[in-house]
Design an enzyme around this catalytic site. Sequence first.
Site, PDB file in Angstrom:
ATOM      1  N   ASP A   1      18.438 -54.272 -21.139  1.00  0.00           N
ATOM      2  CA  ASP A   1      18.403 -53.860 -19.797  1.00  0.00           C
ATOM      3  C   ASP A   1      18.373 -52.798 -19.120  1.00  0.00           C
ATOM      4  O   ASP A   1      19.080 -52.776 -18.146  1.00  0.00           O
ATOM      5  CB  ASP A   1      17.766 -55.354 -19.270  1.00  0.00           C
ATOM      6  CG  ASP A   1      17.189 -56.152 -19.408  1.00  0.00           C
ATOM      7  OD1 ASP A   1      16.735 -56.259 -20.515  1.00  0.00           O
ATOM      8  OD2 ASP A   1      17.634 -57.525 -19.060  1.00  0.00           O
TER       9      ASP A   1
ATOM     10  N   HIS B   1       8.628 -50.277 -21.187  1.00  0.00           N
ATOM     11  CA  HIS B   1       8.876 -51.315 -20.980  1.00  0.00           C
ATOM     12  C   HIS B   1       9.709 -51.444 -19.675  1.00  0.00           C
ATOM     13  O   HIS B   1      11.028 -51.005 -19.969  1.00  0.00           O
ATOM     14  CB  HIS B   1       9.309 -51.800 -22.123  1.00  0.00           C
ATOM     15  CG  HIS B   1       9.774 -53.666 -21.647  1.00  0.00           C
ATOM     16  ND1 HIS B   1       8.035 -54.364 -21.313  1.00  0.00           N
ATOM     17  CD2 HIS B   1      11.126 -54.345 -21.235  1.00  0.00           C
ATOM     18  CE1 HIS B   1       8.816 -55.244 -21.179  1.00  0.00           C
ATOM     19  NE2 HIS B   1       9.839 -56.179 -21.448  1.00  0.00           N
TER      20      HIS B   1
ATOM     21  N   ARG C   1      17.427 -58.240 -29.379  1.00  0.00           N
ATOM     22  CA  ARG C   1      18.665 -57.460 -28.936  1.00  0.00           C
ATOM     23  C   ARG C   1      20.221 -57.403 -28.992  1.00  0.00           C
ATOM     24  O   ARG C   1      20.346 -57.330 -28.578  1.00  0.00           O
ATOM     25  CB  ARG C   1      18.121 -57.877 -27.349  1.00  0.00           C
ATOM     26  CG  ARG C   1      18.402 -57.138 -26.206  1.00  0.00           C
ATOM     27  CD  ARG C   1      17.968 -57.594 -24.228  1.00  0.00           C
ATOM     28  NE  ARG C   1      19.011 -59.057 -24.363  1.00  0.00           N
ATOM     29  CZ  ARG C   1      19.197 -60.117 -23.311  1.00  0.00           C
ATOM     30  NH1 ARG C   1      18.272 -59.512 -22.331  1.00  0.00           N
ATOM     31  NH2 ARG C   1      19.733 -61.288 -23.088  1.00  0.00           N
TER      32      ARG C   1
ATOM     33  N   GLU D   1      22.431 -65.127 -25.138  1.00  0.00           N
ATOM     34  CA  GLU D   1      23.024 -64.978 -23.800  1.00  0.00           C
ATOM     35  C   GLU D   1      23.309 -65.980 -22.407  1.00  0.00           C
ATOM     36  O   GLU D   1      25.276 -65.451 -22.590  1.00  0.00           O
ATOM     37  CB  GLU D   1      21.331 -64.684 -22.579  1.00  0.00           C
ATOM     38  CG  GLU D   1      21.515 -64.246 -21.501  1.00  0.00           C
ATOM     39  CD  GLU D   1      20.492 -63.878 -20.523  1.00  0.00           C
ATOM     40  OE1 GLU D   1      19.946 -64.582 -19.689  1.00  0.00           O
ATOM     41  OE2 GLU D   1      19.552 -63.267 -21.448  1.00  0.00           O
TER      42      GLU D   1
ATOM     43  N   ASP E   1      14.738 -62.158 -28.073  1.00  0.00           N
ATOM     44  CA  ASP E   1      14.982 -61.694 -27.250  1.00  0.00           C
ATOM     45  C   ASP E   1      15.989 -62.722 -26.871  1.00  0.00           C
ATOM     46  O   ASP E   1      15.898 -63.726 -27.475  1.00  0.00           O
ATOM     47  CB  ASP E   1      14.281 -61.608 -25.953  1.00  0.00           C
ATOM     48  CG  ASP E   1      14.141 -60.864 -24.324  1.00  0.00           C
ATOM     49  OD1 ASP E   1      15.367 -60.308 -24.947  1.00  0.00           O
ATOM     50  OD2 ASP E   1      13.966 -61.001 -23.573  1.00  0.00           O
TER      51      ASP E   1
ATOM     52  N   GLU F   1      22.094 -63.144 -28.034  1.00  0.00           N
ATOM     53  CA  GLU F   1      23.325 -62.780 -27.941  1.00  0.00           C
ATOM     54  C   GLU F   1      23.936 -64.197 -28.868  1.00  0.00           C
ATOM     55  O   GLU F   1      24.867 -63.881 -29.365  1.00  0.00           O
ATOM     56  CB  GLU F   1      23.144 -62.301 -27.062  1.00  0.00           C
ATOM     57  CG  GLU F   1      23.406 -60.740 -26.131  1.00  0.00           C
ATOM     58  CD  GLU F   1      21.527 -60.851 -25.580  1.00  0.00           C
ATOM     59  OE1 GLU F   1      21.369 -59.990 -25.644  1.00  0.00           O
ATOM     60  OE2 GLU F   1      21.590 -61.830 -25.226  1.00  0.00           O
TER      61      GLU F   1
END
Length: 796
Positions: A472, A531, A455, A409, A404, A407
Amino acid sequence: MKRICLNLVFLFSLCHFNLVAQNPDRHFEGVSIADDQLMIKTSDGFYQISYLSPAIVETEFIPTGQITQSQSHAVQLKEKYTDFELTKTEDNILISSDGIRIRIQKAPFQITYLYDNKILFSEKMGFQQKEESFQLDFNLTESEILMGGGARALGMNRRGHRLELYNRAHYAYETKSELMNFAMPIAISSKLYMLHFDNPSTGYLDFDSTFDNTLAFEARSGAKKYQVIAGESWEEILESYTALTGRQKMPPRWALGNFASRFGYHSQEETIETVSKFREENIPVDAVILDLYWFGKTVQGTMGNLTFDKDSFPQPKKMIKKLRKKDVETILITEPFILTTSQRWDEAVREDILAKDSLDKAATYDFYFGNTGLIDVFKPEAKQWFLGIYDDLKSKGVTGWWGDLGEPEVHPDEVVHHQAKAHEVHNIYGHQWAKIISESYRENYPKERPFILMRAGYSGSQKYGMIPWSGDVNRTWGGLEPQPEIALQMSLQGLAYMHSDLGGFAGDLEDDDLYVRWLQYGVFQPIYRPHAQEDVASEPVFRSEKAKNLSRQAIELRYELIPYNYQLAFENQEKGMPLMRPLFFEEPQNAELYHVSETYLWGHDFLVSPVLRPHLKSKQVYFPKTSNWIDYYTGEIYKAGDTNEIELHASYIPTFVRSGSFILKSPLVQSTKDYVFNNLQVEFYADAEVDHSQRSYYNDNGSLQDAHAKKAFEKLHFNFQRLSETSFKIEIKHEEGKKFKSHLKQLNFKIKNIDFQPEEVQVNGAAVNFDYEAASKQLSIKMLSIQKSNILFQIK
């Protein structure tokens, strides 16, 4: 003489095109061939052009004073294709092959690409150096539709948008999202070609945002290189593109089952109780995912611990073993951030596995979860450290990995990586992370296929087994609506397992109708994984009785389709064919279909139209011209090329089967661990307009890497041939690899849409018992023994 004539035809056809917007400042100076590459010398550098296959051409511009940049994070196809011919004329250089052809106009200078004697596109200004970036641009035709650029929610036709190439999460998005976790440098045209820009640097992909018929790629640094892929069909193009960037190995069979997942399970006890609830409710499930509470009691302050919290999960190995006895796999979330407050911060600094700042110290910065450093996955020492974490967790029984926030993030531009700047590797961070896990499995666990949920990624990430999801998304109808578009677009770009958090992730979802419709759609998306945030349950076992029962029906269908879905995974591995396919695969010249995403193909033989908006009583469905289509639930036939208003039902979404298809189904199981390739049901969808058809189904043990190459597999082949209006024959062949022992002994047949009363059914020349229901037009043959490699039965 034939070769000369072909060249003359080629030359003649080019004269009739009005080539526009040529670069007046670039001048042709010469041409040569070296190392099977075409070298075009110009006044400001040179072009290096190679054929990688008849359908793939690679072009790189190297400005004066620079050198070629041979490294590619996406491309794996390296061997050159040499069967091309160079022809020189006074005005042009012509390169011809059995596929793509190239024309280089000397003055004014211009490169044009053609396929089947039709222009695909041409360079416009080509390479242009800007103050802090460079640009490559190309001429488009007025009418072509553009797709690609990674995961976005913009509609299927993305022409008119300037797309930023910077992987970034978009929390709680709905019907529109211009930038998401997969920003990929790929342009796909309705003219049946793809352009892949072989450079992961951050930048932009401009799909004619200024409406002057220009496609442009802009990057801060890196190679001025692109690959052109063309073909006569989308199947050919996807096969070539995945040959170029790599094909995805089959996931473990359990990955095609149902997942129990939420943000998140707080304890060992809660995890086991949730899985037990699935078993009590007879809702199939194959895996449970542990979100970040497995390593800490709080969302903030604990990321980077990467070890089970001893209070909440006191006996993880025992817990995982207990889950395994329930036929459920365990998947753990991991993140690449090591907080300064985590248990491993001192270790991470000591082992020197973090990205650096300008002073060559571990770079730290603040984000939502705390003050953090970032694992430098490009550094060999960090790779080994990270693998040590994974190996330790795997020794406890963990069989799947969720990467997760990859990127990454938060990724400040001043962060320095191993031999790279942040902007050079930002878009390939998740790609590299998946590569580390994938290569470890190939080396250390060859009998086990990895499950790598990520992700963020890049073009070619599929070759590292990446299972992407759409981020998300909000738990609203607006969140559901773009999901088929996102999955279809990513399938066109090689990442065929793109899927959504079923039911959505962000916010509370009290609407049972929305929840059920999302799970019904999930039957026909690559991964079935509800999820969400935990305030309102994501798992069907904790929903209302109505929602639970309807969800159970959907999940049961998913499990009945295990043989069909496994065959789709095999086709993706072998040919790069996506599991979800746009309607324009059927009619590539139908421009209207390039705008359609809410009806699509699931594999070759299912046509699906999910319910994406509330309060609908019916919806229009277009049925492609390539076949008649039979309603999976009612048996009603819809004619090829028709558009019909389809009545909606609460218990299922509109689902149709291609006439002439064989659908192989499994008896219902509660876990794929109980699945056996035996006593399967074959449903043949007969049609008076279909005279012959063939289908094949692949099977192996569901876990061995490269089972097909290792001859550890079996296949069932079906061949239908019509003999007359009231008779036909079906031949069944069973193929068994040298390293595989089959359990197949019998099949059950249902032949649908037979509008005549059969007089006799013969199997290998001997009459057998059968049932025929005139009302449903269905013939049934039970317990058909498969004792020989070839079975022939005739119906008359």
